[in-house]
Design a protein around this motif. Sequence first.
Motif, PDB file in Angstrom:
ATOM      1  N   SER A  60       0.823  -1.203   0.000  1.00  0.00           N
ATOM      2  CA  SER A  60       0.000   0.000   0.000  1.00  0.00           C
ATOM      3  C   SER A  60       0.861   1.258   0.000  1.00  0.00           C
ATOM      4  CB  SER A  60      -0.912   0.009   1.219  1.00  0.00           C
ATOM      5  OG  SER A  60      -1.676   1.194   1.269  1.00  0.00           O
ATOM      6  N   LEU A 126      -7.158   9.391  -0.329  1.00  0.00           N
ATOM      7  CA  LEU A 126      -6.542   9.147   0.979  1.00  0.00           C
ATOM      8  C   LEU A 126      -7.254   8.018   1.709  1.00  0.00           C
ATOM      9  CD1 LEU A 126      -5.903  12.819   2.172  1.00  0.00           C
ATOM     10  CD2 LEU A 126      -4.174  11.148   1.480  1.00  0.00           C
ATOM     11  N   ARG A 127      -8.575   7.974   1.584  1.00  0.00           N
ATOM     12  CA  ARG A 127      -9.335   6.900   2.228  1.00  0.00           C
ATOM     13  C   ARG A 127      -8.934   5.537   1.647  1.00  0.00           C
ATOM     14  NH1 ARG A 127     -13.820   8.899   1.468  1.00  0.00           N
ATOM     15  NH2 ARG A 127     -14.498   7.789  -0.409  1.00  0.00           N
ATOM     16  N   HIS A 130      -5.576   4.561   3.035  1.00  0.00           N
ATOM     17  CA  HIS A 130      -5.664   4.107   4.420  1.00  0.00           C
ATOM     18  C   HIS A 130      -6.274   2.709   4.511  1.00  0.00           C
ATOM     19  CE1 HIS A 130      -4.151   7.459   6.709  1.00  0.00           C
ATOM     20  NE2 HIS A 130      -4.944   8.327   6.090  1.00  0.00           N
ATOM     21  N   GLU A 131      -7.076   2.342   3.519  1.00  0.00           N
ATOM     22  CA  GLU A 131      -7.676   1.006   3.492  1.00  0.00           C
ATOM     23  C   GLU A 131      -6.736  -0.051   2.931  1.00  0.00           C
ATOM     24  OE1 GLU A 131     -11.220   1.634   1.252  1.00  0.00           O
ATOM     25  OE2 GLU A 131     -12.333   2.543   2.925  1.00  0.00           O
ATOM     26  N   CYS A 157      -0.121  12.836   1.811  1.00  0.00           N
ATOM     27  CA  CYS A 157       0.251  11.464   2.173  1.00  0.00           C
ATOM     28  C   CYS A 157       1.398  11.455   3.177  1.00  0.00           C
ATOM     29  CB  CYS A 157       0.638  10.678   0.921  1.00  0.00           C
ATOM     30  SG  CYS A 157      -0.751  10.235  -0.142  1.00  0.00           S
ATOM     31  N   GLU A 160       0.190  12.270   6.597  1.00  0.00           N
ATOM     32  CA  GLU A 160      -0.602  11.212   7.226  1.00  0.00           C
ATOM     33  C   GLU A 160       0.152   9.884   7.319  1.00  0.00           C
ATOM     34  OE1 GLU A 160      -4.629  10.839   6.043  1.00  0.00           O
ATOM     35  OE2 GLU A 160      -4.891  12.985   5.638  1.00  0.00           O
ATOM     36  N   LYS A 161       1.452   9.945   7.138  1.00  0.00           N
ATOM     37  CA  LYS A 161       2.328   8.773   7.276  1.00  0.00           C
ATOM     38  C   LYS A 161       1.997   7.671   6.268  1.00  0.00           C
ATOM     39  CE  LYS A 161       4.031  10.893  10.858  1.00  0.00           C
ATOM     40  NZ  LYS A 161       5.311  11.631  10.729  1.00  0.00           N
ATOM     41  N   ILE A 162       1.499   8.050   5.126  1.00  0.00           N
ATOM     42  CA  ILE A 162       1.249   7.101   4.042  1.00  0.00           C
ATOM     43  C   ILE A 162       2.502   7.047   3.166  1.00  0.00           C
ATOM     44  CG2 ILE A 162      -0.130   6.651   1.968  1.00  0.00           C
ATOM     45  CD1 ILE A 162      -2.439   8.145   3.338  1.00  0.00           C
TER      46      ILE A 162
END
Length: 301
Positions: A60, A126-127, A130-131, A157, A160-162
């Motif tokens: 991801s 973003l959702r 996160h999924e 990203c 939000e630590k993605i």
Amino acid sequence: MASLLRLQGLAPALNVPRHRCFLSPLRLASAATAPLARRISTAASTNAPEPPTSEPNLESGLYLVATPIGNLEDITLRALRVLKCANVILSEDTRHSGKLLQHYNIKTPLLSFHKFNERKREPSILRRLHEGEAVALISDAGTPGISDPGMELARLCAAEKIPVVPIPGPSAAIAALSASGLPSNEFTFVGFLPKHARSRRDRLEISAREAATQIFYVPPHGIHQFLVDAASSFGDSRSCVIAREITKLHEEVVKLVTEATSAKKKDNEVDSIFPLIKARGGVHVTASFQKPSIILNAVKE
């Protein structure tokens, strides 16, 4: 005959399993360095092929994938693998990108993502991230986020630590600079200048005071005005380098001089975006457009 039969029994064990989405360097290194003697020993004792390993999914994250700026061969194997394995591909122009995907038989769904809808799309993207989805982002050409959509999404990203994963490849600015013959040890990428006349002149004045090579993106309809403004900011008699049709069939790199250039240049002589490069000691411009034309100046020789 007995030796031949033993070799035939070992042959299937030496086949390398294919990994359609094999991207993890750690996993790749592990598979590549597994002791060959142990695999041969196991195959010899069971007289059966080694069971194939599972094909891991793409992890991801947001993948910023560079795509060709003209020549479809200028795409990396890693970029193709990411585009094939991602859950979705964000594209500046789905019709344009669809031609690239069709050329390489990539079936991943496309989702439009451009300057007019990126703010609206960002929450849902973003959702999905996160999924646990893998999202690839491409522009019409070159590296996304460089004077193209994606900069703000990458920032969100990161906040939000993605994971944000660059998949490097073509860049019009770097390709132009490398072929220009201009100093490349230090340069400033300016990109597109402001549309407002005063703000545009102010930015050119800043570039005129710098010693490093300056790189600009200029749309075809703004070339003539750019030359006029640049002559005013940088001065007269500047040498000019134009890189035309970068990576394409009719690619050219031409050196010109400024004053004659701005007098002869017409806005309708070109019809696509190109980068302009200027450096101390001579005006330096690079371009990628459809029709030949005369361009710019920058520093007195």
